[in-house]
Design a protein around this motif. Structure first.
Motif, short mmCIF file in Angstrom:
data_model
loop_
_atom_site.label_atom_id
_atom_site.label_comp_id
_atom_site.label_asym_id
_atom_site.label_seq_id
_atom_site.Cartn_x
_atom_site.Cartn_y
_atom_site.Cartn_z
N LEU A 48 4.86 -12.64 -1.54
CA LEU A 48 6.12 -12.01 -1.97
C LEU A 48 6.26 -11.95 -3.48
CD1 LEU A 48 8.54 -13.69 0.60
CD2 LEU A 48 7.97 -11.26 0.51
N TRP A 49 5.46 -12.72 -4.21
CA TRP A 49 5.62 -12.83 -5.66
C TRP A 49 5.46 -11.50 -6.40
CZ3 TRP A 49 2.45 -12.66 -10.15
CH2 TRP A 49 3.00 -13.28 -11.26
N PRO A 50 4.53 -10.60 -6.03
CA PRO A 50 4.43 -9.34 -6.78
C PRO A 50 5.69 -8.49 -6.71
CG PRO A 50 2.43 -9.71 -5.52
CD PRO A 50 3.42 -10.73 -5.06
N ALA A 51 6.47 -8.61 -5.64
CA ALA A 51 7.67 -7.78 -5.50
C ALA A 51 8.90 -8.43 -6.11
CB ALA A 51 7.93 -7.49 -4.02
N ALA A 52 8.96 -9.76 -6.14
CA ALA A 52 10.15 -10.45 -6.65
C ALA A 52 9.72 -11.79 -7.25
CB ALA A 52 11.17 -10.65 -5.53
N ASN A 53 9.05 -11.73 -8.40
CA ASN A 53 8.53 -12.96 -8.98
C ASN A 53 9.62 -13.91 -9.46
OD1 ASN A 53 9.37 -11.38 -11.07
ND2 ASN A 53 7.37 -11.12 -12.00
N ALA A 54 10.70 -13.37 -10.00
CA ALA A 54 11.77 -14.24 -10.50
C ALA A 54 12.43 -15.03 -9.37
CB ALA A 54 12.81 -13.41 -11.25
N GLU A 55 12.71 -14.38 -8.26
CA GLU A 55 13.35 -15.05 -7.14
C GLU A 55 12.40 -16.06 -6.48
OE1 GLU A 55 14.67 -11.94 -4.61
OE2 GLU A 55 16.50 -11.54 -5.76
N VAL A 56 11.14 -15.69 -6.39
CA VAL A 56 10.17 -16.61 -5.80
C VAL A 56 10.02 -17.86 -6.65
CG1 VAL A 56 7.73 -16.89 -5.24
CG2 VAL A 56 8.92 -14.81 -4.56
N GLU A 57 9.92 -17.71 -7.96
CA GLU A 57 9.81 -18.86 -8.85
C GLU A 57 11.07 -19.72 -8.80
OE1 GLU A 57 8.70 -17.73 -12.77
OE2 GLU A 57 7.04 -16.46 -12.10
N HIS A 58 12.21 -19.09 -8.62
CA HIS A 58 13.45 -19.86 -8.53
C HIS A 58 13.44 -20.77 -7.31
CE1 HIS A 58 17.71 -20.85 -8.45
NE2 HIS A 58 17.78 -20.36 -7.22
N ILE A 88 0.84 -1.20 0.00
CA ILE A 88 0.00 0.00 0.00
C ILE A 88 0.87 1.25 0.00
CG2 ILE A 88 -1.64 1.33 1.38
CD1 ILE A 88 -2.86 -1.33 2.29
N GLN A 89 1.97 1.20 0.72
CA GLN A 89 2.92 2.33 0.75
C GLN A 89 3.81 2.37 -0.48
OE1 GLN A 89 3.37 1.91 5.62
NE2 GLN A 89 5.19 2.27 4.40
N GLU A 90 3.60 1.41 -1.43
CA GLU A 90 4.37 1.33 -2.68
C GLU A 90 5.87 1.21 -2.42
OE1 GLU A 90 3.30 4.59 -5.16
OE2 GLU A 90 1.23 3.89 -5.44
N GLN A 91 6.22 0.32 -1.54
CA GLN A 91 7.62 0.07 -1.21
C GLN A 91 8.02 -1.34 -1.68
OE1 GLN A 91 7.51 0.91 3.04
NE2 GLN A 91 8.41 2.94 2.69
N HIS A 92 7.78 -1.61 -2.97
CA HIS A 92 8.08 -2.93 -3.53
C HIS A 92 9.58 -3.22 -3.53
CE1 HIS A 92 4.01 -2.10 -4.91
NE2 HIS A 92 3.88 -3.37 -5.25
N ASP A 93 10.37 -2.21 -3.83
CA ASP A 93 11.81 -2.42 -3.85
C ASP A 93 12.34 -2.76 -2.46
OD1 ASP A 93 11.77 -1.83 -6.52
OD2 ASP A 93 12.24 0.30 -6.23
N LEU A 94 11.79 -2.14 -1.45
CA LEU A 94 12.21 -2.43 -0.08
C LEU A 94 11.85 -3.87 0.29
CD1 LEU A 94 13.54 -1.19 2.41
CD2 LEU A 94 11.26 -0.45 3.16
N VAL A 95 10.68 -4.31 -0.14
CA VAL A 95 10.29 -5.69 0.13
C VAL A 95 11.22 -6.66 -0.59
CG1 VAL A 95 8.45 -7.39 -0.20
CG2 VAL A 95 7.89 -5.07 0.53
N SER A 96 11.53 -6.39 -1.85
CA SER A 96 12.41 -7.27 -2.61
C SER A 96 13.79 -7.37 -1.99
CB SER A 96 12.52 -6.75 -4.05
OG SER A 96 13.40 -7.53 -4.81
N ALA A 97 14.28 -6.27 -1.44
CA ALA A 97 15.62 -6.29 -0.84
C ALA A 97 15.65 -7.02 0.49
CB ALA A 97 16.12 -4.86 -0.67
N GLN A 98 14.62 -6.83 1.31
CA GLN A 98 14.62 -7.43 2.64
C GLN A 98 14.14 -8.88 2.65
OE1 GLN A 98 15.78 -6.08 5.45
NE2 GLN A 98 16.37 -4.21 4.36
N ALA A 99 13.37 -9.27 1.63
CA ALA A 99 12.81 -10.63 1.63
C ALA A 99 13.84 -11.70 1.28
CB ALA A 99 11.65 -10.70 0.64
N ARG A 100 15.00 -11.31 0.81
CA ARG A 100 16.03 -12.31 0.46
C ARG A 100 16.49 -13.11 1.67
NH1 ARG A 100 19.48 -8.16 -3.42
NH2 ARG A 100 17.88 -8.01 -5.07
N HIS A 101 16.34 -12.54 2.83
CA HIS A 101 16.74 -13.28 4.04
C HIS A 101 15.67 -14.29 4.45
CE1 HIS A 101 19.95 -10.33 4.44
NE2 HIS A 101 19.06 -9.36 4.38
N LEU A 102 14.46 -14.17 3.88
CA LEU A 102 13.39 -15.08 4.24
C LEU A 102 13.29 -16.30 3.32
CD1 LEU A 102 10.37 -12.71 5.08
CD2 LEU A 102 11.67 -14.12 6.68
N TYR A 103 13.81 -16.19 2.10
CA TYR A 103 13.62 -17.26 1.12
C TYR A 103 14.13 -18.62 1.58
CZ TYR A 103 12.38 -13.53 -2.15
OH TYR A 103 11.78 -12.46 -2.77
#
Length: 434
Positions: free
Chosen positions: A175-185, A135-150
């Motif tokens: 998490l897919w809307p912010a980093a679909n390539a990494e999630v699919e991997h 909602i806050q349109e912080q997709h890049d922040l989610v993509s950067a921080q979610a790498r520790h969760l994968y």
């Protein structure tokens, strides 16, 4: 002092008179203007001030949550209480950028917990947290921080509890809307091809759901799905079969044709292949494989020259048995007594088995009608032996289902390849000598 006190009643009286005058002009408009002014003041001043205060307090609150989860001496109830408090703030207020790393790390620790209640609270908070950041349109922040969760979510995909596997799959979906390539991997490459059978099963279910709800393209992952059809785990095989049927139910004809080729290339067992193709409306693969039909016809061609040669050798015996209906011992006894053979030759037609031992002059003395009768008898007696008991009435012709024109070309090319070079006399001679 006396002058100040005298001015205060005057000022109040002036305000009262002014308000009375304004109200007397248009009372409804006065109340409307007053309510609008109060509402704007609350929205623009009070709420914004409270939001700033809450955002300023969320950072230390996130730091406190992280310290609580790292402390092993704190009870489980206290950890859950802190998670619930932070989740409540996230649902109602915006999250400052400075608190995002601490919250992500806190959620990672909660999801890695061995206590199911802490783990469930972490997954619940993660869902609301990601919604707020989007909602806050912080997709890049989610993509950067979610790498520790994968890596942790990948491990939870193979958890022994079905509910935990479902929550991990939902986290990958969020998490897919912010980093679909990494999630699919992580889901469709690492989990689907990993060693954990439960992770493979969950990843296939996730692929099917994402294809329906988010339009994920599954074509690149069809080889891995087909490989799971021959998995050692029966649950994985069943899930793979169901997933393939659901994915290809509304697929175009070319995709279904490619699926049949994949099934054949991976040597998928016939029972699974038949179930998949029948559910897709493609019929049985035995009816559609071009290799079986030319091979059977080629086998008949190999057998025909030899069967005809054997028939020519068997014709005299069959004619003798048809004409005289004598056992073989009677014929052998005739060869020992020449006198009886000559008498029998004068009264009855001579079998061809005797002709082979007589001179050529005796064969020339035979009349032409006997030769025609012999040929007719030989033709009728040799017909069943050529086909070895197979009659055209017993052959069932099954229709061949073809989806695309390229499949027709493949079938025709395969048939031409089977019969290529077999039309010469030398090839037939090698067949006869084989």
């Amino acid at each position: 002092m006396g002058s100040d006190r005298s001015e205060l009643p005057l000022n109040r009286a002036f305000v009262a008179v002014l308000l009375t005058f304004v109200i007397s002009l248009n009372p409804p408009k006065f109340f409307i203007y007053t309510a609008t002014a109060v509402s704007l003041y609350v929205l623009l001043v009070v709420i914004k001030f409270e939001a700033q205060i809450s955002m300023s307090t969320m950072e230390p609150k996130a730091a406190e949550l992280l310290a609580t989860l790292r402390n092993h001496n704190v009870s489980v109830e206290t950890k859950i209480a802190h998670l619930t408090s932070v989740k409540s703030d996230i649902k109602q207020k915006n999250v400052p950028e400075g608190a995002v790393p601490s919250i992500f790390e806190s959620l990672r620790l909660s999801i890695a917990s061995q206590h199911f209640s802490v783990l469930a609270a972490g997954f619940s908070t993660l869902g609301h947290f990601l919604k707020r950041l989007f909602i806050q349109e912080q997709h890049d922040l989610v993509s950067a921080q979610a790498r520790h969760l994968y890596p942790l979510l990948l491990e939870r995909l193979g958890d022994h509890k079905e509910r935990v596997r479902t929550q991990a799959a939902q986290a990958f979906t969020d998490l897919w809307p912010a980093a679909n390539a990494e999630v699919e991997h992580y889901v469709l490459e690492l989990a689907l091809a990993g060693k954990n059978p439960r992770a493979r099963e969950t990843s296939m279910i996730w692929l099917c759901n994402m294809t329906k709800s988010h339009g994920l393209l599954f074509r690149a992952y069809v080889p891995r799905l087909v490989a799971c059809l021959e998995d050692a785990d029966s649950a994985v095989r069943d899930t793979a079969k169901t997933t393939v049927v659901e994915l290809f139910q509304n697929a175009p004809p070319r995709a279904k044709s490619d699926l049949k080729k994949q099934l054949a290339a991976n040597n998928v067992r016939k029972s699974i292949t038949n179930a998949i193709l029948s559910n897709l409306g493609l019929g049985s693969p035995d009816q559609e494989l071009p290799t079986s039909r030319p091979a059977s016809r080629a086998g008949n061609l190999h057998q025909r020259p030899a069967s005809r040669a054997e028939t020519l050798h068997r014709r005299p015996v069959s004619r003798a048995e048809n004409l005289h209906q004598r056992p073989a011992s009677a014929m052998s006894s005739r060869t020992q007594h020449h006198g009886e053979v000559s008498k029998e030759a004068d009264t009855q037609p001579e079998p061809e088995s005797v002709h082979t031992t007589r001179p050529l002059s005796s064969r020339a003395d035979r009349s032409q009608p006997d030769v025609a009768e012999c040929n007719a008898t030989n033709d009728t007696s040799s017909a069943p032996s050529v086909y070895t008991g197979v009659s055209p009435e017993n052959i069932e012709i099954v229709p061949l289902n073809v989806e695309i024109t390229k499949e027709i070309d493949d079938i025709v090319n395969h048939i031409l390849h089977e019969y290529d070079g077999r039309e010469t006399e030398e090839n037939w001679q090698r067949v006869r000598n084989a």
